[in-house]
Structures are given as structure tokens and as C-alpha cells.
Write an enzyme that holds these catalytic residues in place. Structure first.
Site, mmCIF file in Angstrom:
data_model
loop_
_atom_site.group_PDB
_atom_site.id
_atom_site.type_symbol
_atom_site.label_atom_id
_atom_site.label_comp_id
_atom_site.label_asym_id
_atom_site.label_seq_id
_atom_site.Cartn_x
_atom_site.Cartn_y
_atom_site.Cartn_z
ATOM 1 N N ASP A 1 -13.083 -8.354 4.438
ATOM 2 C CA ASP A 1 -14.104 -8.556 3.791
ATOM 3 C C ASP A 1 -13.921 -10.254 3.793
ATOM 4 O O ASP A 1 -15.733 -10.141 3.869
ATOM 5 C CB ASP A 1 -14.226 -8.079 2.437
ATOM 6 C CG ASP A 1 -14.062 -6.773 2.427
ATOM 7 O OD1 ASP A 1 -13.765 -6.316 3.771
ATOM 8 O OD2 ASP A 1 -14.484 -6.201 1.484
ATOM 9 N N TYR B 1 0.956 -1.011 -0.004
ATOM 10 C CA TYR B 1 -0.106 0.010 0.080
ATOM 11 C C TYR B 1 0.714 1.430 0.326
ATOM 12 O O TYR B 1 0.266 2.032 -0.604
ATOM 13 C CB TYR B 1 -0.918 -0.606 0.955
ATOM 14 C CG TYR B 1 -2.175 -0.873 0.960
ATOM 15 C CD1 TYR B 1 -2.454 -2.076 0.777
ATOM 16 C CD2 TYR B 1 -3.755 0.379 1.252
ATOM 17 C CE1 TYR B 1 -4.085 -2.091 0.193
ATOM 18 C CE2 TYR B 1 -4.905 -0.613 1.054
ATOM 19 C CZ TYR B 1 -5.036 -1.510 0.879
ATOM 20 O OH TYR B 1 -6.174 -2.290 1.091
ATOM 21 N N ASP C 1 -3.194 -17.995 1.017
ATOM 22 C CA ASP C 1 -4.527 -18.914 -0.380
ATOM 23 C C ASP C 1 -5.246 -19.900 0.538
ATOM 24 O O ASP C 1 -6.556 -20.075 0.684
ATOM 25 C CB ASP C 1 -3.810 -19.789 -1.080
ATOM 26 C CG ASP C 1 -2.613 -20.267 -0.844
ATOM 27 O OD1 ASP C 1 -2.298 -19.916 -0.048
ATOM 28 O OD2 ASP C 1 -1.925 -20.634 -2.207
ATOM 29 N N ASP D 1 -7.313 -6.415 4.659
ATOM 30 C CA ASP D 1 -7.975 -6.051 3.263
ATOM 31 C C ASP D 1 -8.563 -7.162 3.060
ATOM 32 O O ASP D 1 -10.449 -6.918 3.112
ATOM 33 C CB ASP D 1 -7.637 -5.250 2.127
ATOM 34 C CG ASP D 1 -8.764 -4.296 1.941
ATOM 35 O OD1 ASP D 1 -9.180 -3.792 1.936
ATOM 36 O OD2 ASP D 1 -8.400 -3.943 0.876
ATOM 37 N N LYS E 1 2.270 -15.684 2.605
ATOM 38 C CA LYS E 1 2.728 -15.664 0.958
ATOM 39 C C LYS E 1 4.245 -16.060 1.373
ATOM 40 O O LYS E 1 5.117 -16.310 -0.018
ATOM 41 C CB LYS E 1 2.387 -14.943 0.383
ATOM 42 C CG LYS E 1 2.659 -15.566 -0.894
ATOM 43 C CD LYS E 1 0.886 -16.744 -1.298
ATOM 44 C CE LYS E 1 1.117 -17.582 -2.573
ATOM 45 N NZ LYS E 1 0.698 -18.709 -2.564
HETATM 46 C C1 LIG Z 1 -10.576 2.091 0.774
HETATM 47 C C2 LIG Z 1 -9.296 1.549 1.151
HETATM 48 C C3 LIG Z 1 -8.568 3.014 0.995
HETATM 49 C C4 LIG Z 1 -8.860 0.804 2.609
HETATM 50 C C5 LIG Z 1 -8.098 -0.304 2.398
HETATM 51 O O1 LIG Z 1 -7.928 -1.341 0.848
HETATM 52 O O2 LIG Z 1 -7.198 -0.284 3.049
HETATM 53 C C6 LIG Z 1 -11.031 -0.186 2.061
HETATM 54 O O3 LIG Z 1 -10.770 -1.240 1.730
HETATM 55 C C7 LIG Z 1 -10.723 -0.752 4.012
HETATM 56 O O4 LIG Z 1 -10.767 -1.451 4.069
HETATM 57 O O5 LIG Z 1 -10.159 0.398 4.854
HETATM 58 MG MG LIG Z 2 -11.005 -2.974 2.265
#
Ligand SMILES: CC(C)[C@H](C(=O)O)[C@@H](O)C(=O)O
Ligand SMILES: [Mg+2]
Ligand SMILES: NC(=O)c1ccc[n+]([C@@H]2O[C@H](COP(=O)([O-])OP(=O)(O)OC[C@H]3O[C@@H](n4cnc5c(N)ncnc54)[C@H](O)[C@@H]3O)[C@@H](O)[C@H]2O)c1
Length: 370
Positions: free
Chosen positions: A250, A135, A222, A246, A190
């Protein structure tokens, strides 16, 4: 106690309004000051993280953040894109430790896309390193390839990197968090392919020597993605880098029923923190009044616990959320037959009502807009 309130874009404004409402009925001396961020700030000031907003965030005891982003800004130069606001806040404030707890509330077992028996009782904690990795690694950019498969072709590149202190401090955070929970850390890497993550693994092993009472397991990312849906309850604390964290967080959100249920806390070494739902600005449902505000309300509870030394108030919010779920209130993302479908505002109202029923007192709150 000063809170910088940064609603941002899309559903950010809708869900933060509900969290603010909830904070206002607590018996606490909270001073909230609101400022624009992301696309909203770009429209007003030509920059997603204007100086005024950054200074407010720096001076506050804690930041309550909604979400930033909209497809309409995707063609802007990268430094002007809304997402740079959240990345900038994390970097400027040194918010390296991101806590993303994935808890499946009893009433939402059926809302997960997984079989109920896989998620019932789930309580895992993803700790994502938040200020390093690909990042923020330099150099990055576009250029003409001088070697590789297609010399002379246009190419783009990013740099994945971690330094020893960055890995050490997040490993300490993870082992210390595990001591308060199930005493097991899974470090996700990884290492079989990437030098950065072989180093990550080596350093995590070194730090682990100071925590012999905590079990350490290593897993390739993975496999971790697969195990998270195969047997999510086998995890306790997961620690990983910025990008893997990240993605995995999710994925983990669906174990709880919805991404609208996953709160987060991003802390620096002074326990100053930014609190935001793990999801984004959801342009597909923005303005419809149907977004789930609970991840943001639960993030506000984390804020009270971690940054504002008000753990009882945090407990009260979490109990109020459980009681509205028990009463059958559901935004569309967690709705199922036999429950009551409500919008963003009604869900916030229900949490407020549950808090008042629990004996909420008077709040000394001031809101100023800058
Ligand atoms: C919007 C983006 C920069 C952010 C990230 O990738 O960290 C989001 O996906 C999160 O999870 O906070
Ligand atoms: Mg995110
Ligand atoms: N921290 C942040 O501010 C942050 C985080 C992630 C994405 N983003 C940005 O948000 C924008 C949209 O990204 P995306 O669509 O990939 O991810 P998203 O998280 O905004 O949405 C993904 C899906 O989840 C749903 N969803 C998200 N939050 C919800 C909620 N509270 N209640 C009900 N449903 C919800 C959305 O409707 C959508 O279908 C992009 O500009 C992205 O960069 C910002």
C-alpha cells in the site's frame, strides 16, 4: 479458457465491470462466469465464500477478483466477515506467491505524493508471501491472561509462524523473478526482534546459494518503509512476509500515483492465479462512479500473461492503458490541472477504444451468472 469473475463489494463491482469490458474486446476464446463473494455473498447465501463460488474458483483457469468488505460487516463473527472470502480463496487454492508491481507511468509522475525525480521511471516488484505468517498462524483468539504484565486481564493473541518450505518456495519465486529483471532481491524482515524473521532470513540466505547471479540484500521492515519513500528506485524485487508485504505494497502504491494503479497476481505452484487490484472496496467512494479501474484492468493483463498464456493480449492492454494516460484521461485520484477528469466507466471505455484502435478482433465470450 475459463475465468471466474468475482466482483465482491463496494467499488469491486464497478471496477470489475470495466475489466470485463476490456477482456471482451480481445480476440480470445474467454468464458467468464460470475459469482458472488464477500458481503454480497453473505447477503445472498449467509457466507462470504459460498461453496458454489469456491468450486467455481477451483475449476477456473484464472480468477478475476474485485474487492470485499464494508464497515457494516465489522461486527459479524470473524468467519462470516467479507475479508474471510479473499483469505479463504488464497488458502484453499494455495495462492502463496503474490506479485505486486509498482510501476510509475511517465504520465503520472506528477500524481505521486513524492517529488517527480524520485519516482520517474520507477519499476519495482513486491513479492509478498500470501498464505502464512501471522495471518494464518494458530493458535489465535481471546482469553484471560495467566501471566504477563496484567494476569487475570482479558487479552488477545495471534501466532506468527513460517515453516522452511514456505520460505524456500517464496524465495525461489523472488530470485527467479529477479533474473527476469534487475537481478537484485531485497528480503525484508524483522530479524532483530522476531524469531520467525531470523528464520526467514537464514532460509533466504540458504536459497540464495542457488542464485549467485542475483544480488541479495537484507533490510529490516522499518528501514524498508523509510527507504521506499527516500529512494524507491534503489529497489528491484522486494520479497517479504504476508503482513509486511500488505503494508509495504500500500505504501508503494503512492509511488505510482494512486492505489488505484497497483495490480496484483496471486499464484500457486500450478500457475493458477487470482488477479485483483491491491486496494480494497473503498466504501467511501463506492457507488459514485469515480473509482480508478486501471489497477483491475492491469490485473486482467497480468492474468492473460501468467495464467492464460496470452502475453500479446496482455501487452496490448498495457499499451492501451499507457495511451489513455497519454491522451490525458484521469479518474479523480490521479487527476491534475490540464488533464481530463473522467469516471470509472469513461476510463474503461477509453481503454476499450484504445484497444479497438490497435486493431482488436472479435471475441468469443460468454458470461453466465451463478
Ligand atoms: C482484505 C485483507 C484481508 C487483504 C490482506 O490483508 O491481505 C488486503 O488488505 C490485501 O492487501 O489484499
Ligand atoms: Mg492490503
Ligand atoms: N483484497 C481485498 O478485497 C481488500 C483489500 C484491502 C481492503 N479491503 C477491505 O476494503 C474495505 C475498505 O478498506 P480501506 O478503506 O482500508 O482500504 P481501501 O483500499 O478500500 O481504500 C483506501 C483509500 O483508497 C481509496 N481507493 C481505493 N481504491 C481506489 C480506486 N480504485 N480508485 C480511487 N481511490 C481508491 C479509497 O477511496 C480510500 O480512500 C475494508 O473492509 C477492507 O477490509 C479488501
Amino acid at each position: 479458457m475459463k475465468i471466474a469473475v468475482l466482483p465482491g463489494d463496494g467499488i469491486g463491482t464497478e471496477i470489475v465491470a470495466e475489466a470485463v469490458k476490456v477482456l471482451q474486446v480481445l480476440d480470445l476464446p474467454l468464458e467468464m462466469e460470475q459469482a458472488p463473494v464477500g458481503g454480497a455473498a453473505y447477503e445472498l447465501h449467509g457466507h462470504p465464500l459460498p461453496e458454489g463460488t469456491l468450486n467455481l474458483a477451483k475449476s477456473a483457469d484464472a480468477i478475476l477478483f474485485g474487492a470485499v468488505g464494508d464497515w457494516k460487516y465489522d461486527k459479524l463473527d470473524r468467519p462470516l466477515r467479507p475479508e474471510q472470502a479473499i483469505l479463504g480463496l488464497r488458502k484453499h487454492l494455495g495462492l502463496f506467491a503474490n506479485f505486486r508491481p509498482a510501476i510509475c507511468y511517465e504520465q503520472l509522475v506528477g500524481a505521486s505524493s513524492l517529488k517527480p525525480e524520485l519516482v520517474a521511471g520507477l519499476d519495482i516488484l513486491i513479492i509478498r508471501e500470501l498464505t502464512g505468517d501471522i495471518y494464518f498462524g494458530q493458535p489465535r483468539g481471546r482469553r484471560t491472561a495467566v501471566d504477563g504484565l496484567f494476569p487475570g486481564a482479558d487479552e488477545a493473541f495471534d501466532t506468527m509462524r513460517y515453516s522452511r518450505p514456505e520460505i524456500e518456495r517464496i524465495a525461489h519465486v523472488a530470485f527467479q523473478a529477479a533474473r527476469q529483471r534487475g537481478r537484485k532481491v531485497t528480503s525484508v524482515d524483522k530479524a532483530n526482534v522476531l524469531e520467525t524473521f531470523q528464520f526467514w532470513k537464514d532460509v533466504v540466505i540458504e536459497v540464495h546459494a542457488q542464485y549467485p547471479d542475483v544480488e541479495l540484500q537484507h533490510m529490516y521492515v522499518d528501514n524498508a518503509a523509510m527507504q521506499l519513500v527516500k529512494s524507491p528506485k534503489s529497489f528491484d524485487v522486494v520479497v517479504t512476509g504476508n503482513m509486511f508485504g500488505d503494508i509495504l505494497s500500500d505504501e508503494a502504491s503512492m509511488l505510482t500515483g494512486s492505489i488505484g494503479m497497483l495490480p496484483s497476481a496471486s499464484l500457486n505452484d500450478r500457475k493458477q492465479g487470482l488477479y485483483e487490484p491491491s486496494h480494497g472496496s473503498a466504501p467511501d467512494i463506492a457507488g459514485k462512479g469515480i473509482a480508478n479501474p486501471l489497477a483491475t484492468i492491469l490485473s486482467a493483463a497480468m492474468m492473460l500473461r501468467f495464467s492464460l498464456q496470452a502475453p500479446e493480449a496482455a501487452d496490448r492492454i498495457e499499451s492501451a492503458v499507457k495511451s489513455v494516460l497519454a491522451a490525458g484521461y484521469r479518474t479523480p485520484d490521479i487527476w491534475s490541472e490540464g488533464t481530463q477528469k473522467v469516471g470509472t466507466r469513461e476510463m474503461g471505455d477509453a481503454v476499450v477504444a484504445a484497444l479497438m484502435g490497435n486493431g482488436a478482433g472479435k471475441t468469443i465470450t460468454t458470461i453466465t451468472k451463478s
